[in-house]
Design an enzyme around this catalytic site. Structure first.
Site, mmCIF file in Angstrom:
data_model
loop_
_atom_site.group_PDB
_atom_site.id
_atom_site.type_symbol
_atom_site.label_atom_id
_atom_site.label_comp_id
_atom_site.label_asym_id
_atom_site.label_seq_id
_atom_site.Cartn_x
_atom_site.Cartn_y
_atom_site.Cartn_z
ATOM 1 N N CYS A 1 -0.453 9.842 -0.976
ATOM 2 C CA CYS A 1 -0.093 10.696 -2.117
ATOM 3 C C CYS A 1 -1.075 10.488 -3.266
ATOM 4 O O CYS A 1 -1.531 11.443 -3.911
ATOM 5 C CB CYS A 1 1.310 10.364 -2.605
ATOM 6 S SG CYS A 1 2.598 10.460 -1.358
ATOM 7 N N THR B 1 0.815 -1.216 0.000
ATOM 8 C CA THR B 1 0.000 0.000 0.000
ATOM 9 C C THR B 1 0.852 1.271 0.000
ATOM 10 O O THR B 1 0.374 2.347 0.355
ATOM 11 C CB THR B 1 -0.913 0.024 1.240
ATOM 12 O OG1 THR B 1 -0.104 -0.094 2.425
ATOM 13 C CG2 THR B 1 -1.927 -1.106 1.198
#
Length: 266
Positions: free
Chosen positions: A209, A204
């Protein structure tokens, strides 16, 4: 013309987060991605081995070069490293007629610090008031406000604490809580709860972002904040489900999951 979106963030040499993740997300969502590099990291699937911030003048010059010529429909911020860079970027955003998505990055996925402790006050007083949407995770909420969230019911308290610093909207990401991945989007009046199934995938890296960049991309295309956040949540949920192993540690989400869905296993 294709909407242009600007990311102001650090570089991730491993390609899973930071500027690299932002630009991949923008490409996948059909906008033109542009970048202002604030810091360079030596980073891979195991963590951050080093980080070097750029001078404020270099950050300001990159920003002005892009915005003054090409223009921008939305701005996203990520790793800003120092108080000086936080203040510089906040000043630039305030003077730009475009929505700003602020991801108040404090630490990496691996727990490595990406923001100096001395910069926290600048984030609170300069950067958050400039945000159209702030997207803190629970660790960042605690770092900025002191509110410790241990249950879904406490997300409201966390959101209120962040809103007190002045962003128009806050998206408190509850992904670190057990159960479904639940986030709360609010402007203090409206509330939108976003739920998605939790995927059993450790890869992950770059989730925060990617989500913030997806929100900025959708805002650039003219969506409202709730519309942009819901669309971004759907996109990042698919990217998490398709996250893949890379190196010896935590791999990245798959930013091109919709493009490669029919070619996996080929």
């Amino acid at each position: 013309m294709r909407p242009s979106v600007l990311t102001v963030a650090g570089s991730d040499s491993g390609g899973g987060a930071g500027i690299q993740a932002d630009l991949k997300t923008m490409l996948a969502l059909g906008v033109h991605g542009m970048s202002v590099v604030t810091a360079v990291t030596a980073q891979n699937s195991l963590g951050v081995q080093g980080a070097w911030e750029l001078p404020a003048d270099a950050v300001r010059a990159q920003y002005r070069s892009v915005v003054d010529d090409i223009g921008v429909r939305a701005v996203k911020t990520g790793m800003l490293a120092s108080a000086e860079l936080v203040e510089t970027v906040a000043e630039l955003i305030v003077a730009t007629d475009a929505p700003a998505v602020v991801d108040p990055v404090g630490v990496s996925k691996h727990g490595d610090p990406l923001l100096a402790a001395s910069a926290l006050d600048a984030v609170r007083t300069r950067l958050l008031p400039a945000a159209t949407v702030a997207t803190p995770n629970l660790d960042e909420v605690a770092q900025l406000t002191g509110v410790q969230v241990e249950s879904e019911e406490q997300l409201r308290e966390a959101a209120a604490a962040v809103l007190a610093y002045g962003p128009r909207w806050v998206l408190v990401k509850g992904g670190h809580l057990p159960g479904d991945a639940v986030d709360l989007l609010t402007d203090g009046t409206e509330e939108h709860w976003l739920r998605a199934p939790r995927h059993d995938n450790r890869h992950t890296h770059g989730t925060g972002c990617t989500l913030a960049s997806a929100i900025a991309s959708q805002l650039a295309k003219g969506q409202t904040v709730p519309e942009a956040v819901f669309a971004a949540k759907e996109y990042v949920t698919g990217a998490i489900a398709a996250g893949f192993a890379l190196g010896a540690g935590i791999g990245p989400v798959d930013h091109g999951w919709e493009l490669t869905r029919g070619t996996r296993g080929a």
